[in-house]
Design an enzyme around this catalytic site. Structure first.
Site, PDB file in Angstrom:
ATOM      1  N   THR A  25     -98.125  -1.123  -0.615  1.00  0.00           N
ATOM      2  CA  THR A  25     -98.479  -2.467  -0.962  1.00  0.00           C
ATOM      3  C   THR A  25     -99.837  -2.982  -0.302  1.00  0.00           C
ATOM      4  O   THR A  25     -99.985  -2.723   0.826  1.00  0.00           O
ATOM      5  CB  THR A  25     -97.371  -3.431  -0.453  1.00  0.00           C
ATOM      6  OG1 THR A  25     -96.100  -3.200  -1.277  1.00  0.00           O
ATOM      7  CG2 THR A  25     -97.801  -4.872  -1.121  1.00  0.00           C
TER       8      THR A  25
ATOM      9  N   PHE B 249    -102.142  -5.928   1.260  1.00  0.00           N
ATOM     10  CA  PHE B 249    -102.029  -7.233   1.674  1.00  0.00           C
ATOM     11  C   PHE B 249    -103.533  -7.604   2.171  1.00  0.00           C
ATOM     12  O   PHE B 249    -104.254  -7.185   2.495  1.00  0.00           O
ATOM     13  CB  PHE B 249    -101.188  -7.283   2.977  1.00  0.00           C
ATOM     14  CG  PHE B 249     -99.822  -6.893   2.691  1.00  0.00           C
ATOM     15  CD1 PHE B 249     -98.698  -7.966   2.899  1.00  0.00           C
ATOM     16  CD2 PHE B 249     -99.112  -5.523   2.788  1.00  0.00           C
ATOM     17  CE1 PHE B 249     -97.299  -7.692   2.609  1.00  0.00           C
ATOM     18  CE2 PHE B 249     -97.962  -5.354   2.621  1.00  0.00           C
ATOM     19  CZ  PHE B 249     -97.016  -6.287   2.480  1.00  0.00           C
TER      20      PHE B 249
END
Length: 385
Positions: free
Chosen positions: A268, A270
């Site tokens: 992921t 960010f």
């Protein structure tokens, strides 16, 4: 709180959520850890506040009473701050000692780990919603926000793309986090005892193969750490949570299976957000994020992307090359008797706004774009490369 004659006093030191010293010395966890597919880890958090909830204590109190006691300790612990809601923003005050970083979720969320990776030794501040994290930065209640923007398997987080345009924050960095899902249950619960599993819908989807093999019924909740918290607070014996190893430590759960994600390359990305932009440099690899809209017409998107190709500027994204979103306030536009959607295009490219080539590319794009905004020019996170 009584735990086999061990009582938690005000002087008890909490570490990692609940002190591991609360586990009686004559009681050892016997649940084996099952490891799936993507390698294994020697880490096994065994903080066991809930370890003896399934047995009556010396005073004869039942499990539900003692579960409520554990819940109260967790809720009152200074290590488990309640997430900020939008109507509580004005009540939050910085103590000025550390960088305060907002993230969405509760303690143990992957977003908290990302915040701590982006800003080591920061004061991570949980927020109920993505909107709340944006507002907390704008109102000077926190210094930064670290929010997910895309996942290598699940794609883009569209909500945060919309919020980037709605708020006046600047991207000042990025951080990539490898997501390693674990199956968490209360101590004393074996994997064969499980009938259902709770987690965020994306986390459940990312563990589809493993959960199918185990024959578990999926139940979607708001976030992964929230699922772990529910398993612990409600003292569930037939359910597990898909969450992080950190969540197991914080909520006193047992890791019954590690690395249960179907794809090992689950990352992921960010964004690190601030009120002011950083001054871009040329001493390291930089990335610039922009958003623009175009007039309707044949080849107009090709023309927009050509401003980068002609200057040998690489367009990058973890999951998608380019992201288009309909304009919220004015989604339809009439042209020649026909109605069209007005689209916003989000693009990341490998160049610093300190580079003349990048400045020339945006000047060129500005000649025919109906809207253009630079969201940030910031160093690339190379830790996952």
């Amino acid at each position: 709180m009584a735990m086999n004659a061990v009582r938690l006093s005000p002087a008890t030191q909490l570490h990692g959520g609940i002190s591991s010293s609360l586990l009686p010395s004559n009681r050892k966890p016997n649940n084996p850890i099952v490891r799936y597919g993507c390698g294994s880890s020697n880490r096994c958090r065994m903080v066991t506040v809930l370890a003896s909830l399934r047995e009556n204590d010396g005073n004869g109190r039942d499990n539900s009473v003692r579960a409520m006691e554990v819940k109260k300790i967790l809720e009152d612990s200074p290590l488990l701050p309640k997430p900020l809601s939008s109507n509580q923003l004005a009540e939050s005050v910085s103590n000025g000692s550390r960088v305060r970083v907002a993230y969405q979720g509760v303690r143990g969320a992957y977003s908290e780990s990302a915040a701590e990776k982006a800003y080591p030794n920061c004061e991570a501040v949980p927020c109920e919603e993505f909107d709340t994290a944006f507002e907390a930065v704008e109102r000077w209640l926190v210094d930064r926000a670290v929010l997910p923007i895309e996942n290598s398997l699940g794609g883009s987080i569209h909500r945060n793309y919309d919020l980037l345009l709605r708020h006046n924050l600047h991207i000042v960095g990025e951080v990539k986090l490898a997501v390693r899902h674990c199956l968490l249950a209360n101590h004393g619960v074996n994997i064969e005892d499980l009938r259902r599993v709770l987690s965020h819908p994306q986390a459940l989807a990312q563990c589809e193969n493993t959960l199918t093999k185990l024959g578990l019924v999926r139940e979607a909740v708001d976030d992964t750490a929230g699922a772990a918290k529910q398993i612990a607070f409600e003292n569930l014996s037939d359910a597990a949570a898909v969450a992080s190893a950190e969540a197991a430590e914080i909520y006193g759960l047992n890791i019954v299976a590690e690395d249960i994600q179907d794809d090992c390359d689950n990352v992921t990305r960010f964004l690190m957000l601030a009120r002011e932009p950083i001054i871009p440099g040329t001493n390291r690899l930089f990335k610039t994020s922009i958003v623009f809209s175009l007039e309707e017409g044949p080849g107009v998107l090709f023309k927009a992307l050509a401003v980068f190709a002609l200057r040998q500027i690489n367009l990058t994204k973890v999951s998608n090359l380019i992201e288009s979103r309909p304009l919220r306030k004015h989604p339809l536009r009439a042209s020649g008797g026909l109605k069209y959607f007005d689209y916003l295009f989000y693009v990341d490219f490998e160049a610093s706004m300190a580079d003349e080539v990048a400045q020339n590319a945006l000047r060129h794009l500005e000649e025919f774009a109906t809207f253009l905004r630079v969201l940030g020019s910031y160093p690339v996170d190379t830790t996952m490369l």
